[in-house]
Design a protein around this motif. Sequence first.
Motif, mmCIF file in Angstrom:
data_model
loop_
_atom_site.group_PDB
_atom_site.id
_atom_site.type_symbol
_atom_site.label_atom_id
_atom_site.label_comp_id
_atom_site.label_asym_id
_atom_site.label_seq_id
_atom_site.Cartn_x
_atom_site.Cartn_y
_atom_site.Cartn_z
ATOM 1 N N TYR A 17 -2.287 6.893 4.947
ATOM 2 C CA TYR A 17 -3.691 6.787 4.585
ATOM 3 C C TYR A 17 -4.557 7.145 5.791
ATOM 4 C CZ TYR A 17 -2.414 3.940 0.493
ATOM 5 O OH TYR A 17 -1.892 3.481 -0.686
ATOM 6 N N ARG A 18 -5.682 7.758 5.544
ATOM 7 C CA ARG A 18 -6.724 7.883 6.559
ATOM 8 C C ARG A 18 -7.418 6.533 6.572
ATOM 9 N NH1 ARG A 18 -12.385 9.979 5.683
ATOM 10 N NH2 ARG A 18 -13.219 10.205 7.779
ATOM 11 N N VAL A 19 -7.508 5.904 7.722
ATOM 12 C CA VAL A 19 -8.096 4.573 7.818
ATOM 13 C C VAL A 19 -9.444 4.648 8.514
ATOM 14 C CG1 VAL A 19 -7.849 2.263 8.796
ATOM 15 C CG2 VAL A 19 -5.859 3.410 7.827
ATOM 16 N N TYR A 22 0.821 -1.213 0.000
ATOM 17 C CA TYR A 22 0.000 0.000 0.000
ATOM 18 C C TYR A 22 0.853 1.261 0.000
ATOM 19 C CZ TYR A 22 -3.952 -3.067 0.683
ATOM 20 O OH TYR A 22 -4.902 -4.042 0.501
ATOM 21 N N SER A 48 -12.352 2.057 9.821
ATOM 22 C CA SER A 48 -12.569 0.637 10.060
ATOM 23 C C SER A 48 -13.808 0.437 10.908
ATOM 24 C CB SER A 48 -11.347 0.015 10.745
ATOM 25 O OG SER A 48 -11.126 0.622 11.997
ATOM 26 N N THR A 106 -7.709 7.402 1.419
ATOM 27 C CA THR A 106 -8.545 6.775 2.432
ATOM 28 C C THR A 106 -8.627 5.275 2.177
ATOM 29 O OG1 THR A 106 -9.881 8.792 2.600
ATOM 30 C CG2 THR A 106 -10.841 6.779 3.511
ATOM 31 N N ALA A 107 -8.408 4.499 3.231
ATOM 32 C CA ALA A 107 -8.511 3.044 3.162
ATOM 33 C C ALA A 107 -9.610 2.600 4.111
ATOM 34 C CB ALA A 107 -7.182 2.399 3.554
ATOM 35 N N VAL A 165 -3.841 -2.725 9.391
ATOM 36 C CA VAL A 165 -4.438 -1.411 9.665
ATOM 37 C C VAL A 165 -3.351 -0.430 10.088
ATOM 38 C CG1 VAL A 165 -5.956 -0.138 11.238
ATOM 39 C CG2 VAL A 165 -6.744 -2.272 10.210
ATOM 40 N N ILE A 208 -11.358 -0.540 6.004
ATOM 41 C CA ILE A 208 -10.932 -1.877 6.410
ATOM 42 C C ILE A 208 -11.814 -2.417 7.531
ATOM 43 C CG2 ILE A 208 -8.994 -3.268 7.211
ATOM 44 C CD1 ILE A 208 -7.168 -0.858 6.546
ATOM 45 N N ILE A 241 -0.976 0.445 7.076
ATOM 46 C CA ILE A 241 -1.613 1.342 6.107
ATOM 47 C C ILE A 241 -1.702 2.756 6.671
ATOM 48 C CG2 ILE A 241 -3.790 1.845 4.914
ATOM 49 C CD1 ILE A 241 -4.099 -1.199 4.497
ATOM 50 N N SER A 242 -2.083 2.870 7.932
ATOM 51 C CA SER A 242 -2.196 4.216 8.512
ATOM 52 C C SER A 242 -0.825 4.879 8.632
ATOM 53 C CB SER A 242 -2.927 4.191 9.849
ATOM 54 O OG SER A 242 -2.167 3.564 10.834
#
Length: 166
Positions: free
Chosen positions: A72-74, A26, A76, A48-49, A64, A51, A67-68
């Motif tokens: 990325y803005r995560v 990612y 979940s 933005t992801a 998670v 999850i 990725i953050s």
Amino acid sequence: MKKVAVFIDVQNIQQVFEKQGAEIRYDKLKEHLTNKYKAENGEVLKYTALIPIRGTDENRLKLVDAISLSGYRVLSKMAKERPDGTVKANMDIEMALEIVSISNYVDEIVIITGDSDFEPLIHFLSRRGKKVLLIGPGRGPTAIEIIRASDEFENLDEIKDIVRIG
């Protein structure tokens, strides 16, 4: 300058590549898109992801975090386990709402998924004058309906250094 927002349906992408014994980088995907839009006099305003997670899944929690930490803005939510043992773990409506919410502020939306459920959203964005780049895992795992609806399709398998086997 063209303004862009990127949204990843992580559950969809992970399912496809985990079945193949592969993983997605990612961080490299973000780097690829940043460079692509810089070269086109554009700027990605938001990554933005989305999850879904299961509280006991340590690998997913590590994903998670990774990725953050990649910028990325995560978003979940906890996956729901059904009485028959199956798991409901998608965030399609959350992703659609996030995309619609930002669509007035950007010129182009990048949607990374293979899920045909996003076809109505892609048509909606197109009617509002937004360009939609779809990035998906191959032409088999990515629904033909969303490839047809999008302005452009990029095969995730063919982007250099993104998919790592084994």
